[in-house]
Motif scaffolding. Sequence first.
Motif, short mmCIF file in Angstrom:
data_model
loop_
_atom_site.label_atom_id
_atom_site.label_comp_id
_atom_site.label_asym_id
_atom_site.label_seq_id
_atom_site.Cartn_x
_atom_site.Cartn_y
_atom_site.Cartn_z
N THR A 179 -8.13 -9.28 -3.95
CA THR A 179 -7.49 -9.63 -5.19
C THR A 179 -6.84 -11.01 -5.38
N LEU A 180 -6.81 -11.71 -6.02
CA LEU A 180 -6.03 -13.15 -6.11
C LEU A 180 -4.85 -12.92 -6.83
N ALA A 181 -3.69 -13.11 -6.04
CA ALA A 181 -2.40 -13.05 -6.49
C ALA A 181 -1.97 -14.32 -6.98
N PRO A 182 -0.41 -14.43 -7.34
CA PRO A 182 0.04 -15.63 -7.69
C PRO A 182 0.17 -16.68 -6.62
N PHE A 183 0.10 -17.90 -7.09
CA PHE A 183 0.38 -19.26 -6.46
C PHE A 183 -0.71 -19.29 -5.25
N GLY A 184 -1.90 -18.89 -5.40
CA GLY A 184 -2.95 -18.93 -4.28
C GLY A 184 -2.70 -18.16 -3.19
N ARG A 185 -2.18 -17.12 -3.26
CA ARG A 185 -2.08 -16.05 -2.32
C ARG A 185 -3.03 -14.73 -2.55
N THR A 186 -3.39 -13.79 -1.61
CA THR A 186 -4.32 -12.90 -2.00
C THR A 186 -3.50 -11.43 -1.71
N ILE A 187 -3.74 -10.54 -2.37
CA ILE A 187 -3.27 -9.10 -2.20
C ILE A 187 -4.29 -8.26 -1.32
N GLU A 188 -3.87 -7.91 -0.06
CA GLU A 188 -4.86 -7.13 0.81
C GLU A 188 -4.25 -5.77 1.08
N GLU A 189 -5.20 -4.95 0.96
CA GLU A 189 -4.78 -3.41 1.38
C GLU A 189 -4.65 -3.28 2.68
N THR A 190 -3.50 -2.62 3.08
CA THR A 190 -3.64 -2.34 4.52
C THR A 190 -4.47 -1.31 5.12
N SER A 191 -4.37 -1.11 6.44
CA SER A 191 -5.54 -0.20 6.83
C SER A 191 -5.15 1.38 6.36
N ASP A 192 -3.83 1.41 6.41
CA ASP A 192 -3.35 2.89 5.83
C ASP A 192 -3.18 2.87 4.29
N ALA A 193 -3.83 2.18 3.58
CA ALA A 193 -3.47 1.98 1.95
C ALA A 193 -3.74 3.44 1.34
N GLY A 194 -4.77 4.11 1.75
CA GLY A 194 -4.98 5.35 1.06
C GLY A 194 -4.38 6.51 1.70
N SER A 195 -3.30 6.50 2.63
CA SER A 195 -2.55 7.78 2.99
C SER A 195 -1.89 8.34 2.07
N LEU A 196 -1.47 9.38 2.43
CA LEU A 196 -0.74 10.35 1.35
C LEU A 196 0.61 9.97 1.22
N LEU A 197 1.08 9.57 2.47
CA LEU A 197 2.54 9.01 2.27
C LEU A 197 2.68 7.77 1.30
N ASN A 198 1.55 6.79 1.42
CA ASN A 198 1.61 5.61 0.42
C ASN A 198 1.50 6.34 -1.07
N MET A 199 0.76 7.06 -1.15
CA MET A 199 0.55 7.61 -2.62
C MET A 199 1.83 8.06 -3.01
N ILE A 200 2.60 8.72 -2.14
CA ILE A 200 3.93 9.71 -2.65
C ILE A 200 4.66 8.48 -2.96
N PHE A 201 4.97 7.31 -2.01
CA PHE A 201 6.09 6.30 -2.48
C PHE A 201 5.49 5.57 -3.47
N ASN A 202 4.29 5.16 -3.60
CA ASN A 202 3.77 4.63 -5.06
C ASN A 202 4.26 5.36 -6.26
N ILE A 203 4.10 6.52 -6.17
CA ILE A 203 4.47 7.42 -7.56
C ILE A 203 5.87 7.47 -7.69
N ILE A 204 6.84 7.62 -6.47
CA ILE A 204 8.14 7.58 -6.73
C ILE A 204 8.54 6.19 -7.32
N TRP A 205 8.05 5.19 -6.73
CA TRP A 205 8.20 3.70 -7.05
C TRP A 205 8.08 3.52 -8.27
N LEU A 206 6.84 3.77 -8.89
CA LEU A 206 6.28 3.87 -10.28
C LEU A 206 7.40 4.47 -11.29
#
Length: 75
Positions: free
Chosen positions: A1-28
């Motif tokens: 995905t194209l991000a600001p100022f010519g950079r890209t947003i890349e998903e990490t290898s553990d992007a779909g992990s349960l811990l990341n989902m929990i942290f994303n929900i808490i963060w949101l």
Amino acid sequence: TLAPFGRTIEETSDAGSLLNMIFNIIWLLVFGWEIAVAHLVSGLILAITIIGLPFAQQHFKLIPLSLFPFGRELR
């Protein structure tokens, strides 16, 4: 995905992990929605002028990253 100022947003290898989902929900719920609203309001204000349009686009591109930052990397 194209991000600001010519950079890209890349998903990490553990992007779909349960811990990341929990942290994303808490963060949101705690911080993410406020940052996303700030980007939205700033983008709308900047979009009023022709000079501010490129900066408004950059604010709009940052909204998804501000909502769910865990499991993503800005390169």
